[in-house]
Motif scaffolding. Structure first.
Motif, mmCIF file in Angstrom:
data_model
loop_
_atom_site.group_PDB
_atom_site.id
_atom_site.type_symbol
_atom_site.label_atom_id
_atom_site.label_comp_id
_atom_site.label_asym_id
_atom_site.label_seq_id
_atom_site.Cartn_x
_atom_site.Cartn_y
_atom_site.Cartn_z
ATOM 1 N N THR A 106 64.835 36.575 110.144
ATOM 2 C CA THR A 106 65.069 38.019 110.146
ATOM 3 C C THR A 106 65.804 38.436 108.879
ATOM 4 N N LEU A 107 66.732 37.593 108.439
ATOM 5 C CA LEU A 107 67.444 37.856 107.188
ATOM 6 C C LEU A 107 66.476 37.908 106.014
ATOM 7 N N LEU A 108 65.560 36.952 105.940
ATOM 8 C CA LEU A 108 64.557 36.947 104.871
ATOM 9 C C LEU A 108 63.744 38.231 104.889
ATOM 10 N N ASP A 109 63.328 38.639 106.093
ATOM 11 C CA ASP A 109 62.503 39.839 106.214
ATOM 12 C C ASP A 109 63.283 41.100 105.851
ATOM 13 N N MET A 110 64.543 41.186 106.262
ATOM 14 C CA MET A 110 65.334 42.389 105.986
ATOM 15 C C MET A 110 65.660 42.525 104.500
ATOM 16 N N LEU A 111 65.820 41.398 103.823
ATOM 17 C CA LEU A 111 66.043 41.457 102.375
ATOM 18 C C LEU A 111 64.833 42.060 101.671
ATOM 19 N N LEU A 112 63.637 41.673 102.110
ATOM 20 C CA LEU A 112 62.431 42.271 101.530
ATOM 21 C C LEU A 112 62.285 43.730 101.940
ATOM 22 N N HIS A 113 62.659 44.033 103.174
ATOM 23 C CA HIS A 113 62.609 45.426 103.640
ATOM 24 C C HIS A 113 63.521 46.308 102.790
#
Length: 203
Positions: A106-113
């Motif tokens: 989720t951290l990886l995804d939120m950084l891209l978000h």
């Protein structure tokens, strides 16, 4: 991401609102902690499925979960799939628990978000990561110990991984998200041409 503050200042540490107990206060803090890095990017069931797969299997599962259908023709999909697959495989080497896998992905995804929708700069992304890790990592307060997602060693490892992955190639991801499809195609052809010149045998 200021937790524990109120408008105009901070709540005194010794003040406990009427009608509350240390246990209910701890539960409230745990619920607040659970909001961080939510909703989950991958479900526990999806993570469990991927843990049973080899590298190719992980790639196929993530391709399905992300609904990527144009990997052979879309540079963005190919790079993003590699981003998530690489992250998951790195986490496997850390022997994370399912909840740790969940929060890390989720951290990886939120950084891209943040990069894609908020146009967050590299400096702001690093600052945001520090704030998140302060919330999900070890706390100086013993009453928060049960709600920690990562211990000190794991939190530092996560930060180090992001330094050599996303942050090191931040310009590439900015290019992917901010450029038009035509610009990405031209950029890809240029890179391929230059690569070909470097690798072609000398006559």
């Amino acid at each position: 991401m200021s937790v524990g503050t109120t408008p105009g200042g901070t709540t005194p540490a010794a003040t406990i609102p009427a009608g509350t107990t240390p246990e209910s206060e701890r539960d409230a803090e745990f619920q607040e902690h659970e909001k961080i890095l939510s909703p989950d990017f991958l479900s526990a069931a999806q993570i469990t499925e991927m843990l049973a797969e080899d590298i190719d299997g992980v790639q196929q599962k993530l391709k399905k979960f992300l609904n990527f259908k144009n990997l052979n023709t879309c540079l963005k999909e190919a790079i993003l799939l590699d981003y998530y697959v690489s992250g998951f495989l790195w986490a496997r080497g850390m022997e994370f628990s399912v909840i740790q896998y969940s929060k890390f992905m989720t951290l990886l995804d939120m950084l891209l978000h943040n990069l894609r929708t908020l146009h967050m700069s590299l400096e702001d992304s690093i600052k945001w990561l520090g704030e998140v890790m302060a919330e999900t990592g070890p706390s100086h307060s013993q009453k928060n110990e049960e709600s920690n997602v990562f211990n000190i060693k794991q939190a530092n490892a996560v930060i180090d991984y992001l330094k050599i992955s996303l942050f090191q190639h931040y310009k590439l991801y900015e290019f992917l998200f901010y450029s038009t499809r035509e610009e990405i195609v031209i950029g890809t052809e240029s890179l391929a041409a230059n690569f070909g010149k470097q690798t072609s045998p000398s006559k």
